[in-house]
Design a protein around this motif. Structure first.
Motif, PDB file in Angstrom:
ATOM      1  N   SER A  60     -13.847 -71.426  -4.296  1.00 39.17           N
ATOM      2  CA  SER A  60     -15.144 -70.776  -4.047  1.00 39.17           C
ATOM      3  C   SER A  60     -15.417 -70.693  -2.547  1.00 39.17           C
ATOM      4  O   SER A  60     -14.728 -71.304  -1.731  1.00 39.17           O
ATOM      5  N   VAL A  61     -16.448 -69.953  -2.205  1.00 37.58           N
ATOM      6  CA  VAL A  61     -16.776 -69.677  -0.801  1.00 37.58           C
ATOM      7  C   VAL A  61     -17.425 -70.877  -0.100  1.00 37.58           C
ATOM      8  O   VAL A  61     -17.189 -71.098   1.083  1.00 37.58           O
ATOM      9  N   ALA A  62     -18.238 -71.658  -0.809  1.00 40.54           N
ATOM     10  CA  ALA A  62     -18.991 -72.746  -0.180  1.00 40.54           C
ATOM     11  C   ALA A  62     -18.101 -73.712   0.613  1.00 40.54           C
ATOM     12  O   ALA A  62     -18.401 -73.999   1.783  1.00 40.54           O
ATOM     13  N   PRO A  63     -17.004 -74.234   0.051  1.00 37.63           N
ATOM     14  CA  PRO A  63     -16.169 -75.125   0.866  1.00 37.63           C
ATOM     15  C   PRO A  63     -15.459 -74.416   2.016  1.00 37.63           C
ATOM     16  O   PRO A  63     -15.182 -75.032   3.047  1.00 37.63           O
ATOM     17  N   VAL A  64     -15.209 -73.132   1.870  1.00 35.93           N
ATOM     18  CA  VAL A  64     -14.616 -72.356   2.966  1.00 35.93           C
ATOM     19  C   VAL A  64     -15.588 -72.334   4.146  1.00 35.93           C
ATOM     20  O   VAL A  64     -15.198 -72.582   5.292  1.00 35.93           O
ATOM     21  N   LEU A  65     -16.854 -72.064   3.870  1.00 36.00           N
ATOM     22  CA  LEU A  65     -17.863 -72.021   4.931  1.00 36.00           C
ATOM     23  C   LEU A  65     -18.073 -73.394   5.562  1.00 36.00           C
ATOM     24  O   LEU A  65     -18.231 -73.497   6.787  1.00 36.00           O
ATOM     25  N   ARG A  66     -18.056 -74.452   4.753  1.00 34.00           N
ATOM     26  CA  ARG A  66     -18.210 -75.809   5.304  1.00 34.00           C
ATOM     27  C   ARG A  66     -17.056 -76.142   6.254  1.00 34.00           C
ATOM     28  O   ARG A  66     -17.272 -76.677   7.342  1.00 34.00           O
ATOM     29  N   LEU A  67     -15.844 -75.811   5.852  1.00 38.20           N
ATOM     30  CA  LEU A  67     -14.683 -76.070   6.712  1.00 38.20           C
ATOM     31  C   LEU A  67     -14.775 -75.251   7.996  1.00 38.20           C
ATOM     32  O   LEU A  67     -14.513 -75.770   9.088  1.00 38.20           O
ATOM     33  N   ALA A  68     -15.164 -73.996   7.886  1.00 36.75           N
ATOM     34  CA  ALA A  68     -15.273 -73.138   9.074  1.00 36.75           C
ATOM     35  C   ALA A  68     -16.297 -73.701  10.055  1.00 36.75           C
ATOM     36  O   ALA A  68     -16.035 -73.774  11.257  1.00 36.75           O
ATOM     37  N   LYS A  69     -17.450 -74.119   9.559  1.00 39.21           N
ATOM     38  CA  LYS A  69     -18.477 -74.685  10.448  1.00 39.21           C
ATOM     39  C   LYS A  69     -17.991 -75.975  11.096  1.00 39.21           C
ATOM     40  O   LYS A  69     -18.256 -76.238  12.268  1.00 39.21           O
ATOM     41  N   LYS A  70     -17.261 -76.780  10.324  1.00 38.36           N
ATOM     42  CA  LYS A  70     -16.723 -78.030  10.869  1.00 38.36           C
ATOM     43  C   LYS A  70     -15.715 -77.747  11.976  1.00 38.36           C
ATOM     44  O   LYS A  70     -15.690 -78.428  12.997  1.00 38.36           O
ATOM     45  N   MET A  71     -14.895 -76.725  11.801  1.00 34.76           N
ATOM     46  CA  MET A  71     -13.834 -76.430  12.756  1.00 34.76           C
ATOM     47  C   MET A  71     -14.317 -75.674  13.990  1.00 34.76           C
ATOM     48  O   MET A  71     -13.863 -75.955  15.091  1.00 34.76           O
ATOM     49  N   VAL A  72     -15.188 -74.689  13.815  1.00 33.83           N
ATOM     50  CA  VAL A  72     -15.565 -73.843  14.952  1.00 33.83           C
ATOM     51  C   VAL A  72     -17.007 -74.018  15.404  1.00 33.83           C
ATOM     52  O   VAL A  72     -17.382 -73.497  16.443  1.00 33.83           O
ATOM     53  N   GLY A  73     -17.816 -74.707  14.645  1.00 32.07           N
ATOM     54  CA  GLY A  73     -19.212 -74.894  15.034  1.00 32.07           C
ATOM     55  C   GLY A  73     -20.050 -73.671  14.716  1.00 32.07           C
ATOM     56  O   GLY A  73     -19.697 -72.839  13.896  1.00 32.07           O
ATOM     57  N   ARG A  74     -21.173 -73.554  15.385  1.00 33.27           N
ATOM     58  CA  ARG A  74     -22.108 -72.458  15.114  1.00 33.27           C
ATOM     59  C   ARG A  74     -21.929 -71.261  16.037  1.00 33.27           C
ATOM     60  O   ARG A  74     -22.471 -70.202  15.802  1.00 33.27           O
ATOM     61  N   ARG A  75     -21.179 -71.438  17.116  1.00 32.17           N
ATOM     62  CA  ARG A  75     -20.961 -70.332  18.059  1.00 32.17           C
ATOM     63  C   ARG A  75     -19.573 -69.766  17.830  1.00 32.17           C
ATOM     64  O   ARG A  75     -18.575 -70.353  18.229  1.00 32.17           O
ATOM     65  N   TYR A  76     -19.523 -68.631  17.160  1.00 31.60           N
ATOM     66  CA  TYR A  76     -18.246 -68.033  16.811  1.00 31.60           C
ATOM     67  C   TYR A  76     -18.393 -66.518  16.681  1.00 31.60           C
ATOM     68  O   TYR A  76     -19.488 -65.985  16.574  1.00 31.60           O
ATOM     69  N   SER A  77     -17.254 -65.859  16.647  1.00 32.64           N
ATOM     70  CA  SER A  77     -17.167 -64.438  16.318  1.00 32.64           C
ATOM     71  C   SER A  77     -16.309 -64.333  15.078  1.00 32.64           C
ATOM     72  O   SER A  77     -15.305 -65.048  14.941  1.00 32.64           O
ATOM     73  N   ALA A  78     -16.694 -63.466  14.160  1.00 33.44           N
ATOM     74  CA  ALA A  78     -15.922 -63.286  12.929  1.00 33.44           C
ATOM     75  C   ALA A  78     -15.596 -61.799  12.759  1.00 33.44           C
ATOM     76  O   ALA A  78     -16.435 -60.942  13.008  1.00 33.44           O
ATOM     77  N   TRP A  79     -14.388 -61.550  12.314  1.00 32.26           N
ATOM     78  CA  TRP A  79     -13.894 -60.184  12.157  1.00 32.26           C
ATOM     79  C   TRP A  79     -13.246 -60.028  10.784  1.00 32.26           C
ATOM     80  O   TRP A  79     -12.523 -60.902  10.333  1.00 32.26           O
ATOM     81  N   LYS A  80     -13.495 -58.898  10.161  1.00 32.66           N
ATOM     82  CA  LYS A  80     -12.821 -58.560   8.912  1.00 32.66           C
ATOM     83  C   LYS A  80     -11.707 -57.591   9.237  1.00 32.66           C
ATOM     84  O   LYS A  80     -11.885 -56.660  10.016  1.00 32.66           O
ATOM     85  N   TYR A  81     -10.550 -57.811   8.644  1.00 30.83           N
ATOM     86  CA  TYR A  81      -9.412 -56.921   8.877  1.00 30.83           C
ATOM     87  C   TYR A  81      -8.722 -56.583   7.571  1.00 30.83           C
ATOM     88  O   TYR A  81      -8.961 -57.183   6.554  1.00 30.83           O
TER      89      TYR A  81
END
Length: 81
Positions: A60-81
């Motif tokens: 599911s998406v929830a653990p993906v978002l938790r891991l992303a926040k843990k790894m990159v914090g709140r200041r990030y850029s995200a791109w869809k490809y």
């Protein structure tokens, strides 16, 4: 090389949840020099690559978002490809 589409922070979860198996999302931190790549496997699971050798698999998406926040914090850029 294909051009990606910038994702708004408020749409990140929705964008990830709607990925097809031939699409992906790249998240880059602003200060930590970290990159995360998120794809969806044909079985529907999310595959998260951190660095060159770390892979995580989620249903599911929830653990993906938790891991992303843990790894990159709140200041990030995200791109869809």
């Amino acid at each position: 090389m294909a051009v990606g589409v910038l994702i708004k922070h408020s749409r990140l979860g929705k964008t990830i949840s709607s990925l097809d198996f031939d699409e992906g999302t790249r998240i880059e931190s602003s200060g930590k020099n970290k990159k995360i790549f998120i794809n969806r496997s044909p079985s529907g699971n999310f595959v998260v690559q951190v660095g060159e050798k770390e892979f995580y698999y989620f249903e599911s998406v929830a653990p993906v978002l938790r891991l992303a926040k843990k790894m990159v914090g709140r200041r990030y850029s995200a791109w869809k490809y």
